[in-house]
Design an enzyme around this catalytic site. Structure first.
Site, short mmCIF file in Angstrom:
data_model
loop_
_atom_site.label_atom_id
_atom_site.label_comp_id
_atom_site.label_asym_id
_atom_site.label_seq_id
_atom_site.Cartn_x
_atom_site.Cartn_y
_atom_site.Cartn_z
N ASP A 114 -6.64 1.13 0.98
CA ASP A 114 -6.75 1.24 2.44
C ASP A 114 -8.15 0.82 2.86
O ASP A 114 -8.92 0.28 2.05
CB ASP A 114 -6.42 2.66 2.88
CG ASP A 114 -7.47 3.68 2.43
OD1 ASP A 114 -8.37 3.32 1.63
OD2 ASP A 114 -7.40 4.84 2.89
N LYS A 119 0.83 -1.21 0.00
CA LYS A 119 0.00 0.00 0.00
C LYS A 119 0.87 1.26 0.00
O LYS A 119 0.63 2.20 -0.78
CB LYS A 119 -0.94 0.01 1.20
CG LYS A 119 -1.90 1.20 1.22
CD LYS A 119 -2.81 1.19 2.42
CE LYS A 119 -2.05 1.59 3.67
NZ LYS A 119 -2.93 1.76 4.85
#
Length: 213
Positions: free
Chosen positions: A138, A120
């Site tokens: 997320d 991420k």
């Protein structure tokens, strides 16, 4: 969502916010990397408060190493997990100097080799700093993608792959910003604001709420 709905979904978000930006504050690629590394299990508001203190005294790998572990922890202690994040950041700074001449690398492999930098974080840096059409999934993007029917998936990686396959190319660079902001301010976890949602007509959940019982 059908392809036509997805096109309308992103066209609407684009009209409302033509140039979406991250809410993390930074003035260099390195500062962005630090902010994203610190943002795990923390809000952007909280990270910004900490980095305003940190970047005044240390905004390069060399300066952060000069602070030392204790000095770095003192700057970021308002953030959750600050001790482990400080350790990761110190080691990341060492590796940036040893392997990359102090610069943030542009490849996913090199980014993910840095301590505390997962997929991420790498996706955020690649997208925000280097303009690559990545999807940093997320909790907000995961929720929005599943709730709307845009890119359902059981894991963040599955959602990421679904988004890359389904989001039209014209919207890919900015898509993760639109989705994060939408999840943060409109498609919220406990009480989604469907009545105020600009894209409710395209969303599986929003459209069903507007249908007659």
């Amino acid at each position: 969502m059908t392809p036509a709905q997805i096109e309308r979904f992103f066209a609407t978000l684009q009209r409302a916010n033509p140039a979406p930006q991250t809410e993390l504050e930074y003035a260099s690629v390195f500062e962005l990397l630090v902010a994203v590394l610190l943002s795990a299990q923390a809000t952007d508001v909280g990270v910004n408060k900490a980095t305003r203190r940190l970047f005044v005294v240390a905004n390069t790998p060399q300066k952060i190493l000069a602070l030392g572990q204790d000095g770095l922890e003192a700057c970021i202690k308002t953030i959750g997990l600050y001790r482990s994040k400080a350790r990761h950041l110190m080691e990341t700074c060492r590796l940036l100097l040893d392997r990359h001449d102090g610069h943030v690398p542009r490849s996913r492999e090199a980014l993910e080799a840095l301590p505390g930098v997962g997929r991420k974080t790498a996706n955020v840096v690649l997208n925000v700093a280097f303009g690559e059409p990545t999807m940093a999934v997320d909790t907000h993007i995961f929720r929005v993608s599943n709730r709307t029917g845009l890119a359902p998936g059981a894991t963040p990686l599955a959602v990421e792959q679904g988004l890359l396959a389904r989001v039209p190319e014209a919207y890919r660079v900015d898509a993760h910003h639109w989705l994060i902001l939408h999840g943060r301010y409109v498609c919220q976890a406990r009480k989604p604001r469907c009545a105020q949602c600009l894209v409710a007509a395209e969303c599986d959940t929003g459209a069903s709420l507007k249908s007659p019982a």
